[in-house]
Enzyme design. Structure first.
Site, PDB file in Angstrom:
ATOM      1  N   SER A 108      11.264   1.237  -2.136  1.00 16.87           N
ATOM      2  CA  SER A 108       9.935   0.780  -2.576  1.00 16.87           C
ATOM      3  C   SER A 108       9.175   1.958  -3.149  1.00 16.87           C
ATOM      4  O   SER A 108       9.433   3.109  -2.784  1.00 16.87           O
ATOM      5  CB  SER A 108       9.140   0.217  -1.397  1.00 16.87           C
ATOM      6  N   ASP A 109       8.234   1.682  -4.066  1.00 17.13           N
ATOM      7  CA  ASP A 109       7.303   2.750  -4.387  1.00 17.13           C
ATOM      8  C   ASP A 109       6.455   2.961  -3.135  1.00 17.13           C
ATOM      9  O   ASP A 109       6.367   2.092  -2.259  1.00 17.13           O
ATOM     10  CB  ASP A 109       6.445   2.426  -5.617  1.00 17.13           C
ATOM     11  N   TRP A 110       5.826   4.112  -3.053  1.00 22.30           N
ATOM     12  CA  TRP A 110       5.147   4.502  -1.813  1.00 22.30           C
ATOM     13  C   TRP A 110       3.944   3.605  -1.535  1.00 22.30           C
ATOM     14  O   TRP A 110       2.926   3.676  -2.230  1.00 22.30           O
ATOM     15  CB  TRP A 110       4.761   5.975  -1.894  1.00 22.30           C
TER      16      TRP A 110
END
Ligand code: BGC
Length: 739
Positions: free
Chosen positions: A259-261
């Site tokens: 996932s992106d952060w």
């Protein structure tokens, strides 16, 4: 057996391995994966799917399977950060080589440069014991205002697709997974976590997916990062259509989706829709929580609870665990470990070479460049970007670098003992010097008024042999910067006033625009020469000086179109950009209603001139094209054919031309762009030398994505192959038929 054969057998046979299969470096990866999986508990499998710190996710300590270390990316190895925070941790051994911004790499139009970049940054990542490099980024430059254009590879899916593959291979050959980001249709920073990209399937497949597909299918990328935004009304870190149907289904991706952060927003979707590792989630209690708050992540305790209660089966869990194990066996537990290398002369040299190869000469009236300064002459350099260190800032690509040569220093190095290089400020732009506790150590404060600064510059320009204005954008908010977009395509901080004033007095006047995204240049006819420079990293200034002095003959080409003004471009309504949020709606809706007409596809098809077209770039020599031909008059959809053209260097010095192949489909059942890039080759030619450049054409190069069939379609009929020096500078055309 002879003595020699005995020696050979002894050194070539693998030592017998008595331990478990998963630890056997010589066992096939899939056997290792299955063996490890069979030994793991439910809790251990779930444990692997979430972060345990800002940049690491869990391994299986009981089995000696290491945790996974992630790092930004994509221009160098990020400084070590605190366990739970973005700020750098203050290590003293983590100052990296900063490589040029990816837009600079794309501007080289040189696949060898991309491979060199990948190998070099991969070695740095390996030395720093990182397993997943968060990059490269291949989101298309849909709007010149996107704050992250500098981290991407331009406006064309074919160019980005060709340039991303060698980078990925180079990184992964070092035993580091390239995590290609941000998947997908993530083309603006404005409301990036709250905006839903509304895109039709044709546009999705023709413009926004091809570079990712190339990274996966040709580059064999081991990791993909989901983006923050929504598509089809669903967040992309757990978007079923993108991750399950297309990426893991149609494309057969066998790596991990990260996932992106903070991009994971929902437990059930994350479990079911293809997310493998959840990073950066800002769940309640992450800061200041009494105990391990990472357990609150969507795929941590909530997932475990769901499994125990029978809400989920282990089908998805085993798939995620397999992918994570595969990543570990490809990286930290790979069979042939190498240890990388860090901040070495080879990496500095690579950074310099790549950066110089991407510098674009936009204009060169009367051959005012390369610089020809009389002995003891004077070069006046004006502008903040001549001195401002640009490696610090910009968001997650922020780096702490071993050193950074700015353009002024680069020119001073080049003219040491030959000519005087004087600098004056000209304007005050952004005086910040630190980001996430990384500081350049510069003091850029200046309280003088614009009038005083301009008067000083004009005065100093009067006796200069050359005046070089070095300005453009920087890495601060609303410039080239993550999480904000620009407001306009014009130069900020009233730089045009300085340019106008200098143009009136300078004898030879050169403007260098340093930016990561398109800057309109209404002042262009007042400059003798214009150079598009980029954020070049550690060796930025030396690379720029190499081009200005002619040590390197410029061969960069624009990876995006530069419009005369923003309103010339394809984005005409606020529904297209920045999007619309109706009363009561939860999200912004961003309508990609320009369809496939992005960048030059728009300007060419609508007959609107761009100020500097896609693919444009001059050289200190010139090239002639001739003898264009097709290997045959027609081809079939299951066949291929070749088209070729001769290119000759007709100038006085050696140089490189980027031969671009565009295809037109004049009659089609759907509206198609006037032409589309389907091949390019950078050819190095000595003065007077000629080479034949050949491209192979297959049905894919002729196809459009047919929404009525949900498939690519190459329609029979006449096609044209254009050999061009830019998207508007076609030098020769051949026609052929698809039967
Ligand atoms: C960015 C990513 C980056 C991640 C980790 C996010 O905010 O969008 O590109 O890799 O942070 O720093």
């Amino acid at each position: 057996m002879s003595a020699a054969a005995l020696v050979l057998a002894a050194c070539c046979s693998q030592p017998k391995f008595d331990g478990p299969v998963y630890l056997n470096p010589n066992a096939p990866i899939e056997d290792r994966v299955e063996d490890a999986l069979a030994r793991m508990t439910l809790e251990e499998k779930v444990g692997m799917t979430t972060a345990q710190s800002k940049f690491s996710s869990r391994g299986v300590p009981r089995l000696g399977i290491p945790e996974v270390w992630h790092t930004d990316g994509p221009h160098g190895i990020r400084p070590e950060v605190l366990w739970d925070d973005w700020d750098q941790a203050g290590w003293t051994n983590d100052s990296c080589t900063a490589f040029p911004a990816l837009v600079n790499l794309a501007a080289t139009w040189d696949k060898e440069m991309s491979y060199l970049y990948g190998v070099s940054i991969g070695e740095e990542a390996r030395y720093r014991k990182k397993d997943i490099l968060l990059g490269p980024g291949v989101n298309i430059c849909r709007t010149p205002l996107n704050g992250r254009n500098f981290e991407y590879m331009g406006e064309d899916p074919y160019l980005a697709g060709q340039m991303v593959v060698p980078y990925v291979k180079g990184v992964q050959e070092q035993g580091v997974a390239a995590c290609v980001k941000h998947f997908a249709v993530n083309n603006q920073e404005f409301q990036r976590t709250q905006s839903n990209s509304v895109v039709d399937d044709r546009t999705l497949h023709e413009i926004y997916l091809p570079a990712f597909k190339a990274a996966v299918q040709e580059g064999n990328a081991w990791a993909i990062m989901g983006s923050y935004n929504l598509y089809n009304g669903q967040f992309n870190c757990h978007n079923k259509k993108l991750l399950v149907d297309i990426l893991k289904g149609d494309w057969g991706f066998d790596g991990v989706v990260v996932s992106d952060w903070g991009g994971c927003r929902d437990s059930e979707e994350a479990v079911l829709n293809g997310l493998d590792i959840e990073m950066g989630t800002w769940t309640n209690g992450l800061r200041g929580a009494a105990s391990d708050s990472y357990r609150n992540y969507h795929m941590a305790d909530p997932y475990l609870k769901g499994l125990r209660e029978g809400k989920y089966t282990t089908k998805e869990l085993d798939d995620k665990a397999r992918r994570i194990l595969r990543t570990i066996f490809r990286t930290s537990m790979r069979p042939e470990p190498n240890y990388g290398r860090f901040v070495c002369p080879e990496h500095y040299q690579a950074a310099r070479e790549i950066s110089a190869a991407g510098v674009v000469l936009l204009k060169n009236e009367d051959n005012v460049l390369p610089l020809d300064v009389p002995k003891d002459g004077k070069i006046l350099v004006v502008g903040e970007n001549a001195v401002k260190k640009m490696v610090v800032g910009g968001g997650s690509s922020n780096l702490k670098t071993a050193y950074e040569i700015n353009p002024l220093e680069g020119l001073q190095n080049a003219f040491e003992g030959v000519a005087e290089v004087e600098w004056v400020r000209g304007y005050v732009g952004d005086t910040s010097t630190s980001y996430n506790l990384v500081d350049t150590g510069q003091d850029l404060a200046d309280s003088r008024s614009p009038e005083v600064l301009i008067a000083e510059a004009v005065n100093a320009a009067k006796d200069a042999d050359y005046v070089i204005f070095i300005g453009g954008l920087n890495k601060s908010a609303h410039q080239d910067n993550e999480s904000t977009d620009r407001y306009d395509t014009m130069l900020p901080y009233d730089q045009q006033d300085v340019i106008d004033a200098l143009a009136a007095v300078a004898d030879k006047f050169v403007v260098v625009n340093i930016s990561g995204s398109p800057v309109s240049m209404p002042w262009a006819d007042r400059a003798d020469a214009i150079v598009q420079g980029w954020y070049g990293g550690t060796e930025s200034g030396n690379a720029l000086a190499d081009v200005l002095t002619g040590k390197v003959n410029p061969s960069g080409r624009l990876p995006f179109s530069i419009p005369f003004k923003y309103s010339d471009g394809p984005i005409r309504t606020i529904a297209q950009y920045p999007g619309i949020k109706e009363e009561g709606d939860q999200f912004w809706q961003t309508h990609y209603s320009e369809g496939v007409y992005v960048g030059y596809r728009w300007y060419d098809s609508r007959n609107i001139p761009a100020q500097w077209p896609f693919g444009h770039g001059l050289s200190y020599t010139s090239f002639e094209y001739g003898n264009a031909k097709a290997s045959k008059a027609s081809m079939t959809a299951d066949g291929t054919m070749k088209v070729s053209v001769d290119v000759r260097n007709v100038g006085a010095c050696d140089g490189a031309e980027v031969v671009q192949l565009y295809i037109s489909d004049p009659v089609a059942s759907v509206d198609r762009p006037a032409k589309e890039l389907k091949g390019f080759e950078k050819v190095f030619l000595k003065a007077g030398e000629k080479k034949t450049v050949t491209f192979e054409i297959d049905a894919e190069a002729l196809s459009f994505y047919d929404m009525s069939k949900s498939a690519w379609n190459a329609e029979p009929g006449e096609f044209q192959a254009h050999f061009a020096s830019s998207s508007t500078d076609v030098r020769a055309t051949v026609s052929f038929e698809l039967k």
